[in-house]
Design a protein around this motif. Structure first.
Motif, PDB file in Angstrom:
ATOM      1  N   ARG A  98       0.832  -1.201   0.000  1.00 16.48           N
ATOM      2  CA  ARG A  98       0.000   0.000   0.000  1.00 16.48           C
ATOM      3  C   ARG A  98       0.872   1.258   0.000  1.00 16.48           C
ATOM      4  O   ARG A  98       1.740   1.410   0.839  1.00 16.48           O
ATOM      5  CB  ARG A  98      -0.856   0.029   1.264  1.00 16.48           C
ATOM      6  N   PHE A 135       1.597  -2.540  -6.406  1.00 16.12           N
ATOM      7  CA  PHE A 135       1.195  -1.451  -5.529  1.00 16.12           C
ATOM      8  C   PHE A 135      -0.304  -1.225  -5.561  1.00 16.12           C
ATOM      9  O   PHE A 135      -0.942  -1.285  -6.598  1.00 16.12           O
ATOM     10  CB  PHE A 135       1.878  -0.145  -5.945  1.00 16.12           C
ATOM     11  N   HIS A 136      -0.806  -0.913  -4.393  1.00 18.26           N
ATOM     12  CA  HIS A 136      -2.164  -0.398  -4.277  1.00 18.26           C
ATOM     13  C   HIS A 136      -2.017   1.085  -4.011  1.00 18.26           C
ATOM     14  O   HIS A 136      -1.323   1.474  -3.088  1.00 18.26           O
ATOM     15  CB  HIS A 136      -2.849  -1.002  -3.050  1.00 18.26           C
ATOM     16  N   PHE A 137      -2.710   1.900  -4.775  1.00 18.62           N
ATOM     17  CA  PHE A 137      -2.591   3.336  -4.547  1.00 18.62           C
ATOM     18  C   PHE A 137      -3.759   3.764  -3.679  1.00 18.62           C
ATOM     19  O   PHE A 137      -4.903   3.738  -4.113  1.00 18.62           O
ATOM     20  CB  PHE A 137      -2.618   4.083  -5.871  1.00 18.62           C
ATOM     21  N   THR A 138      -3.490   4.100  -2.446  1.00 17.15           N
ATOM     22  CA  THR A 138      -4.581   4.320  -1.509  1.00 17.15           C
ATOM     23  C   THR A 138      -4.576   5.754  -1.024  1.00 17.15           C
ATOM     24  O   THR A 138      -3.638   6.501  -1.239  1.00 17.15           O
ATOM     25  CB  THR A 138      -4.428   3.414  -0.291  1.00 17.15           C
ATOM     26  N   ALA A 139      -5.652   6.070  -0.311  1.00 17.51           N
ATOM     27  CA  ALA A 139      -5.731   7.420   0.239  1.00 17.51           C
ATOM     28  C   ALA A 139      -4.919   7.518   1.525  1.00 17.51           C
ATOM     29  O   ALA A 139      -4.240   8.489   1.759  1.00 17.51           O
ATOM     30  CB  ALA A 139      -7.178   7.793   0.497  1.00 17.51           C
ATOM     31  N   MET A 140      -4.997   6.515   2.363  1.00 19.29           N
ATOM     32  CA  MET A 140      -4.284   6.570   3.630  1.00 19.29           C
ATOM     33  C   MET A 140      -3.301   5.417   3.698  1.00 19.29           C
ATOM     34  O   MET A 140      -3.585   4.344   3.189  1.00 19.29           O
ATOM     35  CB  MET A 140      -5.253   6.449   4.813  1.00 19.29           C
ATOM     36  N   LEU A 143      -4.382   0.664   6.639  1.00 21.04           N
ATOM     37  CA  LEU A 143      -5.770   0.245   6.543  1.00 21.04           C
ATOM     38  C   LEU A 143      -6.392   0.334   7.928  1.00 21.04           C
ATOM     39  O   LEU A 143      -5.854  -0.182   8.886  1.00 21.04           O
ATOM     40  CB  LEU A 143      -5.834  -1.184   6.024  1.00 21.04           C
ATOM     41  N   LEU A 144      -7.540   0.975   8.021  1.00 16.22           N
ATOM     42  CA  LEU A 144      -8.176   1.163   9.317  1.00 16.22           C
ATOM     43  C   LEU A 144      -8.769  -0.128   9.830  1.00 16.22           C
ATOM     44  O   LEU A 144      -9.476  -0.821   9.124  1.00 16.22           O
ATOM     45  CB  LEU A 144      -9.313   2.170   9.168  1.00 16.22           C
TER      46      LEU A 144
END
Lengths: 356, 307
Positions: A98, A135-140, A143-144
């Motif tokens: 991530r 890759f994962h392109f994430t916002a944060m 992971l919550l």
């Protein structure tokens, strides 16, 4: 997510060894990897669900080392580590790494640095990861998950991995120096223009040192070199065990860092040894010397002294600065110790300590 | 050639942890495994674990038959946790939730339709006298209004004429006195897609339906769609995690899920008492269908019905 036990230590050990090797070549990293047979980190009988979770946590941990504020070498090591872990994982389909959106420009800059400094093997590894869609392109970045934690784990950065905090350098950058130079030239030209002699400024107008920009640059370079030397000494001192060298280096370090600290401690001690005997009527409330060192605590107020003893292990520089502050404030505000004011003095002393 | 440096040179069984490992992780894991082997007799995946794993991974890599349903690159994927309204006391500390994956270009109404809540299936009314007429209108058909609340805006479902603006009460309440909430707006749910919204990750939002059944919605993750994800648009919103609720069984046969609940029943040992359909009729009605004894009977929908 709760951490995988032992994984952080293993990763740090591998990255530490890579840092020791003082190179960014992939062959070296691969040797270290093979020595430890790091690919076995995913072994162990477990079912698919648990394996997925474990791999996710592993990649997340390794990814942290890939971003600033870690030093360049550590980041290259982390890149190699991510590559190795991603390929060695046993999950099918593979778990991804991530990357948060905010970190992406830094990573691109990092890749550009790699290409500029001709570390083509690292750039190739990165490209391979991109091509493999790792890759994962994430916002944060994280992971919550919602699990009540018993205690919040402090994510501390290993001191040695970090780049020495180069505040001086970040302030006096090349751009700043260039601009200063320009302004300086401009200023000189203006002075020439308005003075009588067109080629030289008036003597009356020479208010600044002409070569101060050059001096500034020299000073910052010196500071940087000094810092690097210290880091090297510090690192070497940690690694070599029980040798003559170590003692010498340590004493060298000590002498550098704590010369000042010792001097200040001596001043402090002298000023505090003068504790006046309280009158007989107040015998039960004798003024006692409270030492400011962490750990020892005596005196009337256990709660107050606890505050001082809780001070964490200071890094070398931080330690001496703190000691300097202490001595300075105490010196200035040193009240006269009299009978009546004995309570006051203690109260004000502890207040000062608390304020810090 | 670089790959060969990484992988194992010889064939190794990934289940076996090597004896002389230098990695701390493996030493700890080995101890754990040994302990597990000593204490657990049969080490097999239980139903819950199989269900969880299946739900997580059943849709990965799926491709649609119809190429127009293919999701394009650059599509956003949101992960939402939708919490159940607390029904049981034991859920007070860890609220059960279901996790749904939603595409950025999907409308809010699609999410609304995909949320399955037991209160939607409730049937109101007392049916002891006419048990055969029971499942006529479920609440989902009767009370169609619902709204989402994101960032100060209420998105009301206005697709059907029966839908009312449930958020009007709240807006009027907040405007009546200066309660400190900035202007709350009310708009139509069907006009918006998720890409239009500005959202905070981890912040609780609300979904309300049936007038008073409220669910908290939390967004846990937003990311770009990936090659290995399910790329069939029709499968979204995709449910990937669901809390398993134990269903209440019939008091008599203990086998079938309860469909009826009775109160003030002279024939039943406890109040309230649950029955499956067959046992209910056998106990409370004679061969002609006459009511025996005094009781009140309501159709019951168990929360675990979605298992």
């Amino acid at each position: 997510m709760s951490a995988v036990p032992g994984l952080k230590e293993d990763c740090e050990e591998l990255l530490g060894a890579f840092q020791q090797a003082d190179t960014v070549r992939f062959e070296r990293f691969a040797e270290l990897w093979r020595e430890r047979r790091f690919y076995t980190v995913f072994h162990g009988r477990m079912r698919a669900l648990e394996r997925n979770k474990l791999t996710k946590k592993t990649l997340e941990l390794a990814q942290q080392y890939f971003l600033p504020p870690y030093s360049f070498q550590i980041r290259v090591g982390a890149l190699y580590l991510l590559y190795g872990l991603y390929n060695a994982q046993l999950c099918q389909p593979k778990q991804k790494i991530r990357i948060a959106l905010k970190d992406w420009p830094e990573i691109q800059k990092f890749q550009q640095d790699l290409l500029d400094s001709q570390h083509y093997d690292a750039a190739y590894i990165f490209r391979r990861l991109r091509l493999a869609r790792a890759f994962h392109f994430t916002a944060m970045p994280k992971l919550l998950t919602y699990r009540t934690k018993k205690k919040i784990e402090e994510n501390y950065f290993k001191e040695e991995f970090k780049d020495p905090s180069n505040r001086v350098n970040s302030l006096i950058t090349n751009d700043v120096l260039e601009e200063l130079m320009n302004i300086h030239d401009h200023y000189q030209k203006m002075k020439c223009v308005i003075s009588a002699d067109k080629s030289q400024p008036d003597k009356a107008l020479s208010l600044i040192k002409d070569d101060f920009v050059v001096n500034l640059k020299d000073i910052t370079l010196e500071h940087q070199e000094w810092q690097q030397n210290r880091m090297k000494l510090f690192r070497n001192a940690k690694v070599t065990d029980g040798t003559e060298n170590k003692k010498k280096e340590e004493t060298l370090l000590e002498s550098e860092g704590s010369e000042r600290a010792n001097a200040l401690a001596r001043i402090k001690y002298r000023s505090y040894s003068a504790v006046v005997e309280v009158s007989k009527s107040r015998r039960h409330r004798q003024v006692q010397l409270e030492s400011s060192e962490s750990g020892s605590s005596c005196g009337k107020s256990p709660s107050r002294s606890k505050k001082t003893s809780r001070r964490p292990q200071p890094a070398w520089r931080r330690g001496e600065m703190q000691v300097a502050e202490e001595a300075v404030t105490r010196h200035i505000g040193m009240p006269i110790i009299t009978e009546e004011n004995s309570d006051e003095e203690e109260v004000s002393l502890s207040k000062r300590r608390r304020r810090r | 050639s670089i790959d060969m440096l990484m992988s194992s040179e010889k064939e190794e069984d990934p289940d076996v942890i090597p004896e002389d490992s230098s990695l701390l992780t493996l030493r700890i894991r080995k101890k754990d495994l040994e302990r597990r082997e000593e204490t657990i007799i049969v080490d097999r995946a239980c139903r819950q674990e199989t269900l969880t794993y299946e739900m997580e991974s059943h849709a990965t890599g799926k491709r649609p038959d119809n190429p127009t349903d293919l999701i394009e690159e650059g599509e956003l994927l949101l992960t939402l946790n939708i919490f159940y309204p607390v029904i049981f006391q034991k859920h007070k500390d860890h609220k059960p939730y279901q996790t749904v994956l939603v595409l950025g270009s999907q409308k809010l109404t699609e999410l609304r339709d995909s949320i399955s809540c037991v209160s939607d299936l409730q049937i109101g009314g007392e049916f002891s006298s006419q048990p055969d007429q029971a499942p006529e209108h479920i609440s989902k058909d009767l009370y169609k209004s619902a709204f989402f609340y994101f960032e100060g805006i209420f998105y009301n479902d206005k697709r059907y004429p029966e839908c009312r603006d449930l958020s009007r009460t709240i807006i009027e309440w907040s405007e009546s006195h200066d309660r400190g909430y900035e202007n709350l707006q009310s708009v139509k749910m069907e006009d918006y897609v998720f890409n239009d919204l500005s959202l905070k990750i981890g912040f609780p939002y609300l979904y309300c339906h049936q007038g008073n059944c409220e669910h908290i919605i939390i967004i846990t993750d937003i990311r770009l769609i990936h090659h290995d994800d399910c790329l069939d648009r029709n499968l979204y919103p995709l449910l990937i995690k669901k809390h398993w609720l134990c269903t209440r069984k019939c008091f008599v046969c203990k086998m079938y899920t309860a469909r009826w609940v009775t109160n003030r029943d002279s024939l039943a040992p406890q109040d309230p008492c649950f029955f499956c359909d067959v046992c209910f009729r056998m106990l409370h009605y004679d061969a002609e269908g006459n009511k025996l004894g005094e009781f009140l009977a309501y159709p019951y929908v168990d929360p675990g019905i979605f298992n």
